[in-house]
Design a protein around this motif. Structure first.
Motif, PDB file in Angstrom:
ATOM      1  N   LYS A 147     -15.126 -19.059   2.078  1.00 22.27           N
ATOM      2  CA  LYS A 147     -14.119 -18.031   2.362  1.00 22.27           C
ATOM      3  C   LYS A 147     -14.354 -16.775   1.527  1.00 22.27           C
ATOM      4  O   LYS A 147     -14.355 -15.658   2.049  1.00 22.27           O
ATOM      5  N   ALA A 148     -14.544 -16.942   0.227  1.00 21.52           N
ATOM      6  CA  ALA A 148     -14.702 -15.791  -0.670  1.00 21.52           C
ATOM      7  C   ALA A 148     -15.931 -14.961  -0.339  1.00 21.52           C
ATOM      8  O   ALA A 148     -15.910 -13.736  -0.459  1.00 21.52           O
ATOM      9  N   MET A 149     -17.003 -15.621   0.070  1.00 27.52           N
ATOM     10  CA  MET A 149     -18.252 -14.923   0.342  1.00 27.52           C
ATOM     11  C   MET A 149     -18.394 -14.536   1.814  1.00 27.52           C
ATOM     12  O   MET A 149     -19.381 -13.915   2.187  1.00 27.52           O
ATOM     13  N   ASN A 150     -17.409 -14.939   2.639  1.00 20.77           N
ATOM     14  CA  ASN A 150     -17.471 -14.678   4.075  1.00 20.77           C
ATOM     15  C   ASN A 150     -18.805 -15.184   4.650  1.00 20.77           C
ATOM     16  O   ASN A 150     -19.474 -14.496   5.414  1.00 20.77           O
ATOM     17  N   ALA A 151     -19.164 -16.402   4.232  1.00 24.33           N
ATOM     18  CA  ALA A 151     -20.451 -16.989   4.607  1.00 24.33           C
ATOM     19  C   ALA A 151     -20.401 -17.596   6.003  1.00 24.33           C
ATOM     20  O   ALA A 151     -19.349 -18.029   6.475  1.00 24.33           O
ATOM     21  N   ASP A 152     -21.557 -17.649   6.628  1.00 26.84           N
ATOM     22  CA  ASP A 152     -21.688 -18.280   7.943  1.00 26.84           C
ATOM     23  C   ASP A 152     -21.732 -19.801   7.823  1.00 26.84           C
ATOM     24  O   ASP A 152     -21.398 -20.519   8.758  1.00 26.84           O
ATOM     25  N   GLY A 153     -22.181 -20.286   6.666  1.00 21.85           N
ATOM     26  CA  GLY A 153     -22.285 -21.721   6.435  1.00 21.85           C
ATOM     27  C   GLY A 153     -22.457 -22.008   4.958  1.00 21.85           C
ATOM     28  O   GLY A 153     -22.476 -21.101   4.134  1.00 21.85           O
ATOM     29  N   PRO A 170     -23.708 -20.493  -0.445  1.00 20.61           N
ATOM     30  CA  PRO A 170     -23.298 -19.857   0.807  1.00 20.61           C
ATOM     31  C   PRO A 170     -24.524 -19.380   1.581  1.00 20.61           C
ATOM     32  O   PRO A 170     -25.493 -18.911   0.983  1.00 20.61           O
ATOM     33  N   ARG A 171     -24.463 -19.539   2.896  1.00 20.15           N
ATOM     34  CA  ARG A 171     -25.593 -19.163   3.741  1.00 20.15           C
ATOM     35  C   ARG A 171     -25.155 -18.120   4.767  1.00 20.15           C
ATOM     36  O   ARG A 171     -24.034 -18.140   5.268  1.00 20.15           O
ATOM     37  N   PHE A 172     -26.111 -17.242   5.069  1.00 21.69           N
ATOM     38  CA  PHE A 172     -25.864 -16.142   5.997  1.00 21.69           C
ATOM     39  C   PHE A 172     -26.977 -16.130   7.030  1.00 21.69           C
ATOM     40  O   PHE A 172     -28.156 -16.257   6.674  1.00 21.69           O
ATOM     41  N   GLU A 173     -26.602 -16.023   8.292  1.00 27.51           N
ATOM     42  CA  GLU A 173     -27.583 -16.018   9.382  1.00 27.51           C
ATOM     43  C   GLU A 173     -28.723 -15.054   9.071  1.00 27.51           C
ATOM     44  O   GLU A 173     -28.487 -13.898   8.706  1.00 27.51           O
ATOM     45  N   GLY A 174     -29.955 -15.561   9.192  1.00 29.81           N
ATOM     46  CA  GLY A 174     -31.133 -14.725   9.040  1.00 29.81           C
ATOM     47  C   GLY A 174     -31.509 -14.388   7.603  1.00 29.81           C
ATOM     48  O   GLY A 174     -32.450 -13.627   7.384  1.00 29.81           O
TER      49      GLY A 174
END
Length: 143
Positions: A79-85, A109-113
């Motif tokens: 939530k805090a990092m607005n992560a995708d996964g 935290p993971r972010f697309e791409g």
């Protein structure tokens, strides 16, 4: 012959506040804090207060409490990092990549791409880690 727990490992020292850390969560069983060599912004470690080398020698009640803390912290990190996964990693033994012999989970935290950075190398700026930690603490409080 099984290895014994070394109470002078770096994570045990963080537990005793002998080494500073940017904490994001703690309860009677576990603490969570920012990884100083993050593979992504928001990379957090969750460790038990109970001295355990790894998953294989931890008491069942330690594991239960640790997984519950890891879940809560992972929800806050996402939530805090607005992560995708979220990637959750845990290593057992040197052959598996464990370098610090105190049971711990990595929450990343993971972010697309966006690939993960290497876990070795430069340490992060403590002010930046504290800023991210504050965001995660706030998100965890709202759960």
């Amino acid at each position: 012959m099984p290895e014994t727990y070394n109470p002078n490992n770096i994570l045990a020292k963080i537990l005793r506040d002998e080494i500073p850390s940017a904490r994001v969560y703690e309860d009677q069983h576990a603490i969570a804090f920012m990884d100083v060599m993050p593979q992504a912004p928001g990379h957090t470690l969750v460790i038990p207060r109970d001295p355990s080398r790894d998953l294989l020698d931890a008491k069942p009640e330690t594991l239960s409490a640790l997984v519950q803390a890891a879940q809560k912290v992972a929800q806050g990190v996402k939530k805090a990092m607005n992560a995708d996964g979220i990637t959750l990693m845990q290593f057992n033994g040197a052959a598996a990549g464990q370098t610090i012999f105190h049971l711990h989970f990595h929450i990343i935290p993971r972010f697309e791409g966006t690939p993960l950075k290497s876990h070795a190398g430069d340490m992060a700026d403590m002010r930046e880690l504290e800023d991210i930690a504050a965001r995660i603490r706030e998100a965890v409080k709202k759960l």
